[in-house]
Design an enzyme around this catalytic site. Structure first.
Site, PDB file in Angstrom:
ATOM      1  N   GLU A 105       0.838  -1.202   0.000  1.00 14.68           N
ATOM      2  CA  GLU A 105       0.000   0.000   0.000  1.00 14.68           C
ATOM      3  C   GLU A 105       0.874   1.253   0.000  1.00 14.68           C
ATOM      4  O   GLU A 105       0.584   2.229  -0.703  1.00 14.68           O
ATOM      5  CB  GLU A 105      -0.939  -0.017   1.211  1.00 14.68           C
ATOM      6  CG  GLU A 105      -2.002  -1.107   1.121  1.00 14.68           C
ATOM      7  CD  GLU A 105      -2.833  -1.233   2.384  1.00 14.68           C
ATOM      8  OE1 GLU A 105      -4.058  -1.113   2.297  1.00 14.68           O
ATOM      9  OE2 GLU A 105      -2.239  -1.456   3.455  1.00 14.68           O
ATOM     10  N   GLU A 125      -3.639  -9.586   4.250  1.00 14.86           N
ATOM     11  CA  GLU A 125      -4.413  -9.242   5.452  1.00 14.86           C
ATOM     12  C   GLU A 125      -5.577 -10.185   5.725  1.00 14.86           C
ATOM     13  O   GLU A 125      -5.927 -10.444   6.879  1.00 14.86           O
ATOM     14  CB  GLU A 125      -4.935  -7.800   5.343  1.00 14.86           C
ATOM     15  CG  GLU A 125      -3.888  -6.729   5.539  1.00 14.86           C
ATOM     16  CD  GLU A 125      -3.089  -6.416   4.286  1.00 14.86           C
ATOM     17  OE1 GLU A 125      -2.277  -5.473   4.316  1.00 14.86           O
ATOM     18  OE2 GLU A 125      -3.265  -7.127   3.260  1.00 14.86           O
TER      19      GLU A 125
END
Length: 697
Positions: A105, A125
């Site tokens: 990210e 995640e």
């Protein structure tokens, strides 16, 4: 300071330096933000390169901060990414080795991205029950397309950089670099220092010919695969917003999603498993720098199902194995089974033919103990009887070279007694593999009183090399896993005496999430194994109370799937468990012999008695020092006994329920005249933690 900052010919290089993987804790977040502001304020700086030192660009968020104040300390990761993207000078990510989760990210927030070939890329995640919550669900679809992004996010799978770079139309990487990436990134930054406008991912659009139709198809697929886990569908919902909402609105939707998921019991369970697996390899009194013994050759004694499976682990890791048997026909059968297992993998496309041949070339066989004299590690996988083990270890003591590690695959026997059969008890250790040994992840490493620290360190490293989750246990009857499963099995037997059927018990615990109930598990493992252990314990622990139903079953010769009949009936060539009228009649007749009037038993009671039996014995194991931490017990049950991953293991689950509530339920069970009142007294550790309002971990 979490990194280094220097300027090279007008290019500011900010290098994260927080081993082992430059995770994005508060220190690293502040370092990056300060570096960007510093570079922006310096007129001599024309562009910025962001990278990470060591074995990763960035391994993602520091999940130790989850649900703690540090997680929301300014700046949060989303703030750092926004700062980078809005920077008026070009920011180039120099990515190498590993870029995961928040690290990816972070890179997607940069204006440009250069990646070293061979870099592992992922947004994992979902595997800890959450979603990429710092713009990952919005940026990745804009860079590699809706379908590829959704697949990466809902599976958490790792994709190699060169695979992503080869995707048509991908905008994730501006260049793939062979060799060292930092200097290439500095040169790239110089070349693009004056380029305007700066490319920003938030300004890209997600294009797809039929996004809503695809998303509905994907929803059906994800729903089918994500039973018991809310995160995959929530990931899909967030990715869907990348084609439905403006970037900032979609980002707000994503943030709400991650906040919601972090507090779910499923996420807490998966995080517990994540940490417990990593902590299992750490032994309190064995430093990480303890010297290890070289393991270049391995001997395996026994070519049966277990011995062959153990051998395959080492062959898979490229370690030569010498397999010993007493008779040639047993040796031939063992080799044939190994070949059959590998050939099945080749047929399914999971193993290439040349790899299969390479592995088989590493296997040699013998009928002579002397052939094991140069092995660095020798593992016995013979019959589970102390007299048999004595003969094996007496022989090994005579022929094995000095410094060789001698390991027993025993599942219940006293490793100290086995070590005493040798003149080198410091070299003896338990290595309890779980069947099938070439498939099951768990390895119980049993530490004897005299097991040397370098032996332990070596075996733990070997376990990692053969891709096992190793958990250290002290010496006791059954170690961690089988000592606990005895109490679980005793409760299953008492439930039959009181009115339940095998299929009701199995269905209740399988609905809770176990891969298999106790009676189906017994049929798969072989009911005669438990019978032999009970007969041995009858003389050693005469005070232990059991239901007689399992013994009666074995007296009928119903040992399970291998005999076509156990607690259930089985058809030839099939594994389907068919309820048995004969067994149900046997149980009813046994109740009449005992004068028991059957009662209706709820599924809730079944689950509580089985699971809390594990918990109470687990607490005693911690008190006795057999396990050093509750997470080790959870790992044993998650990786070796089919405990549901979304529950986090028995000790974690009990902590989630609340140990006060668990203790009160145990006290209620102690009043049951058909049960074992002494066992249901809550362990002192449970009582102590319950009084303090604390969990196990």
């Amino acid at each position: 300071m979490s990194g280094s900052y220097d300027v090279q010919d007008g290019i500011a290089v900010a290098t994260m330096d927080t081993p082992p993987v430059n995770s994005l804790g508060i220190g690293n977040r502040r370092f990056i933000a300060d570096a960007i502001r510093r570079a922006e304020a310096d007129p001599a700086v024309k562009a910025i390169v962001l990278t990470g030192r060591g074995r990763a660009f960035c391994g993602g968020a520091d999940i130790r901060e989850f649900n703690k104040p540090e997680a929301t300390m300014a700046p949060e990761l989303i703030d750092v990414i926004d700062l980078i993207e809005r920077c008026e000078k070009p920011v180039v990510a120099a990515i190498h080795s590993i870029v995961m989760g928040g690290g990816l990210e972070l890179a997607m927030g940069c204006h440009y991205r250069l990646v070293q070939r061979g870099t592992m890329v992922s947004l994992p995640e979902v595997r800890i029950g959450i979603l990429p919550g710092a713009s990952g669900t919005q940026r990745l679809p804009r860079l590699i397309g809706l379908e590829a992004a959704l697949n990466m996010i809902v599976t958490g799978n790792t994709v190699m950089s060169e695979v992503l770079a080869a995707m048509p139309g991908q905008k994730l990487f501006d260049r793939i670099v062979d060799g060292e990436v930092l200097q290439a990134a500095i040169a790239f930054a110089k070349a693009h220092a004056d380029a305007r406008p700066l490319p920003r991912v938030r300004e890209l659009k997600v294009t797809h010919p039929a996004p809503e139709a695809y998303l509905q198809f994907a929803r059906n697929m994800v729903a089918a695969m994500s039973k018991n886990y809310p995160a995959p569908l929530r990931c899909l919902d967030c990715v869907a917003q990348s084609v439905r909402l403006p970037f900032d609105q979609a980002l707000a939707y994503e943030r709400a999603g991650v906040t919601e998921l972090v507090w779910t019991p499923e996420s807490a369970a998966l995080r517990n498993a994540f940490f417990a697996e990593r902590a299992a390899s750490k032994i309190p009194d064995v430093p990480e720098d303890t010297p290890q013994r070289p393991i270049k050759t391995v001997g395996v004694i026994g070519a049966g199902t277990m011995g062959g499976g153990i051998a395959m682990n080492f062959l898979n890791a490229g370690i030569p194995v010498t397999m010993l048997e007493m008779k040639q026909d047993a040796l031939d059968r063992g080799v044939a089974t190994i070949r059959k297992n590998y050939e099945a993998q080749v047929k399914k496309g999971k193993l290439k033919q040349d790899k299969y041949e390479q592995r088989m070339a590493l296997l040699s066989t013998t009928l002579d103990y002397a052939a094991l004299k140069d092995c660095d590690l020798i593992i016995e996988a013979v019959f589970e009887e102390l007299g048999v083990k004595e003969k094996v270890f007496t022989q090994l003591d005579e022929i094995a070279k000095q410094g060789a590690i001698l390991a027993s695959n025993t599942s219940t026997l006293d490793v100290d007694k086995i070590a005493a059969f040798t003149k080198r008890p410091q070299d003896v250790v338990g290595m309890h593999f779980f069947s099938p040994a070439n498939v099951m992840k768990l390895l119980e490493v049993v530490r004897g009183k005299q097991t040397a620290k370098d032996v332990l360190a070596t075996v733990m490293a070997v376990a990692k090399k053969i891709k096992k989750t190793a958990v250290v246990s002290g010496v006791c009857d059954g170690f961690i896993g089988n000592r606990m499963i005895e109490q679980y099995s005793r409760q299953a037997g008492f439930l039959l005496d009181e009115g339940a059927t095998p299929q009701q018990v199995d269905k209740a615990i399988e609905k809770f999430g176990f891969a298999m109930g106790p009676f189906r598990m017994g049929d798969l493992a072989g009911n005669d194994i438990g019978w032999a252990i009970r007969k041995r314990r009858a003389t050693e622990r005469a005070d232990m109370k059991y239901s007689r139903t399992a013994d009666k079953l074995c007296e009928l010769g119903r040992f399970g799937q291998k005999t076509g009949a156990g607690w259930y009936d089985y058809q030839a060539g099939k594994r389907d468990a068919i309820p048995s009228d004969l067994v149900n009649k046997m149980i009813e007749d046994h109740r009449k012999e005992l004068g028991i009037t059957p009662r209706k038993i709820s599924d809730e009671e079944i689950v509580q008695r089985l699971v809390y039996a594990l918990v109470n014995e687990g607490a005693h194991i911690l008190e006795d020092g057999i396990a050093s931490k509750s997470g080790d017990i959870d790992m044993v049950y998650l990786t070796g006994y089919g405990f549901p991953m979304h529950r986090g293991g028995p000790m974690h689950y009990a902590s989630q329920v609340g140990l006060y509530n668990v203790a009160e339920t145990m006290k209620r069970f102690a009043k049951n005249p058909r049960d074992d009142a002494a066992f249901w007294q809550p362990a002192p550790l449970i009582q102590k933690l319950a009084a303090e309002g604390r969990p196990f971990a």
